[in-house]
Design a protein around this motif. Structure first.
Motif, PDB file in Angstrom:
ATOM      1  N   GLY A 181       0.821  -1.209   0.000  1.00  0.00           N
ATOM      2  CA  GLY A 181       0.000   0.000   0.000  1.00  0.00           C
ATOM      3  C   GLY A 181       0.853   1.256   0.000  1.00  0.00           C
ATOM      4  N   MET A 182       1.936   1.267   0.800  1.00  0.00           N
ATOM      5  CA  MET A 182       2.836   2.421   0.809  1.00  0.00           C
ATOM      6  C   MET A 182       3.502   2.620  -0.551  1.00  0.00           C
ATOM      7  N   ARG A 183       3.776   1.514  -1.223  1.00  0.00           N
ATOM      8  CA  ARG A 183       4.403   1.588  -2.551  1.00  0.00           C
ATOM      9  C   ARG A 183       3.385   1.821  -3.666  1.00  0.00           C
ATOM     10  N   ARG A 184       2.118   1.854  -3.302  1.00  0.00           N
ATOM     11  CA  ARG A 184       1.027   2.024  -4.263  1.00  0.00           C
ATOM     12  C   ARG A 184       1.074   0.950  -5.354  1.00  0.00           C
ATOM     13  N   HIS A 185       1.400  -0.256  -4.942  1.00  0.00           N
ATOM     14  CA  HIS A 185       1.498  -1.377  -5.878  1.00  0.00           C
ATOM     15  C   HIS A 185       0.133  -2.031  -6.008  1.00  0.00           C
ATOM     16  N   ARG A 186      -0.245  -2.339  -7.248  1.00  0.00           N
ATOM     17  CA  ARG A 186      -1.590  -2.892  -7.456  1.00  0.00           C
ATOM     18  C   ARG A 186      -1.762  -4.299  -6.905  1.00  0.00           C
ATOM     19  N   ALA A 187      -0.657  -4.991  -6.603  1.00  0.00           N
ATOM     20  CA  ALA A 187      -0.748  -6.325  -6.002  1.00  0.00           C
ATOM     21  C   ALA A 187      -1.223  -6.272  -4.558  1.00  0.00           C
ATOM     22  N   VAL A 188      -1.429  -5.086  -4.009  1.00  0.00           N
ATOM     23  CA  VAL A 188      -1.904  -4.926  -2.635  1.00  0.00           C
ATOM     24  C   VAL A 188      -3.236  -5.636  -2.421  1.00  0.00           C
ATOM     25  N   VAL A 189      -3.983  -5.837  -3.483  1.00  0.00           N
ATOM     26  CA  VAL A 189      -5.303  -6.456  -3.374  1.00  0.00           C
ATOM     27  C   VAL A 189      -5.209  -7.870  -2.791  1.00  0.00           C
ATOM     28  N   MET A 190      -4.226  -8.643  -3.222  1.00  0.00           N
ATOM     29  CA  MET A 190      -4.144 -10.047  -2.775  1.00  0.00           C
ATOM     30  C   MET A 190      -3.883 -10.176  -1.272  1.00  0.00           C
ATOM     31  N   PRO A 191      -2.841  -9.549  -0.723  1.00  0.00           N
ATOM     32  CA  PRO A 191      -2.667  -9.692   0.733  1.00  0.00           C
ATOM     33  C   PRO A 191      -3.776  -9.005   1.531  1.00  0.00           C
ATOM     34  N   ALA A 192      -4.384  -7.959   0.979  1.00  0.00           N
ATOM     35  CA  ALA A 192      -5.489  -7.305   1.685  1.00  0.00           C
ATOM     36  C   ALA A 192      -6.667  -8.264   1.832  1.00  0.00           C
ATOM     37  N   LEU A 193      -6.992  -8.972   0.759  1.00  0.00           N
ATOM     38  CA  LEU A 193      -8.093  -9.940   0.836  1.00  0.00           C
ATOM     39  C   LEU A 193      -7.721 -11.132   1.724  1.00  0.00           C
TER      40      LEU A 193
END
Length: 177
Positions: A92-104
């Motif tokens: 999230g800090m890096r604004r990386h779109r892969a943030v969705v997977m660990p968030a879910l």
């Protein structure tokens, strides 16, 4: 007047006729659609297969059980949760779109944590503290993570649509297909 393919002119009938099927495959079916369909089928069969297994467990498992690795189980679970939350924060800090997977993943682990905390304390005075933690911390955090992941996906989708539209407009101006 109801017009069906049978009473239309031959040229019009071929325009509304269904696409021919060969060996269970629709002509022009793309591989991505096939993979999606097979994934949905696998999930449906898995869900149906889980029904009898859940009934068997409900009828055969003891109501209480002595666990030998209780500490290892909960510490390991919390390490998974910590990893999911930490990875979500870093991406999230890096604004990386892969943030969705660990968030879910973190949202699912929070829901599981709430379930196990409350259900394992049921019938004891500690159930109230577990229920409060679930209701005011774990479940709201899980809902927040799901909502934010949905928002990130929606933003990615709409921005990609805008890029696609812009590329089409540029090609049209240049006379390219």
């Amino acid at each position: 007047m109801n017009r069906t393919a049978e009473n239309l002119a031959p040229a019009a009938a071929s325009a509304v006729a269904p696409t021919p099927v060969r060996a269970g495959r629709v002509e022009g079916d793309d591989p991505n659609e096939r993979r999606r369909r097979h994934t949905v089928e696998l999930l449906a069969v898995s869900a149906l297969g889980l029904v009898p297994w859940t009934v068997v467990l409900g009828l055969t498992l003891p109501s209480d059980y002595r666990v030998h690795a209780w500490r290892t189980t909960w510490v390991g679970f919390d390490i998974l949760l910590l990893t999911a939350l930490g990875t979500t924060a870093v991406l999230g800090m890096r604004r990386h779109r892969a943030v969705v997977m660990p968030a879910l993943a973190a949202a699912v682990l929070l829901v599981c944590d709430a379930w196990f905390d409350v259900s394992l304390e049921f019938g004891t005075p500690a159930v109230w503290a577990s229920a409060a933690l679930a209701a005011f911390v774990e479940l709201p955090m899980a809902a927040f993570l799901v909502q934010r992941a949905h928002m990130v996906l929606r933003l990615q989708w709409t921005s990609q649509q805008a890029v696609d539209t812009t590329e089409k407009e540029v090609r049209a101006r240049n006379g390219q297909p």
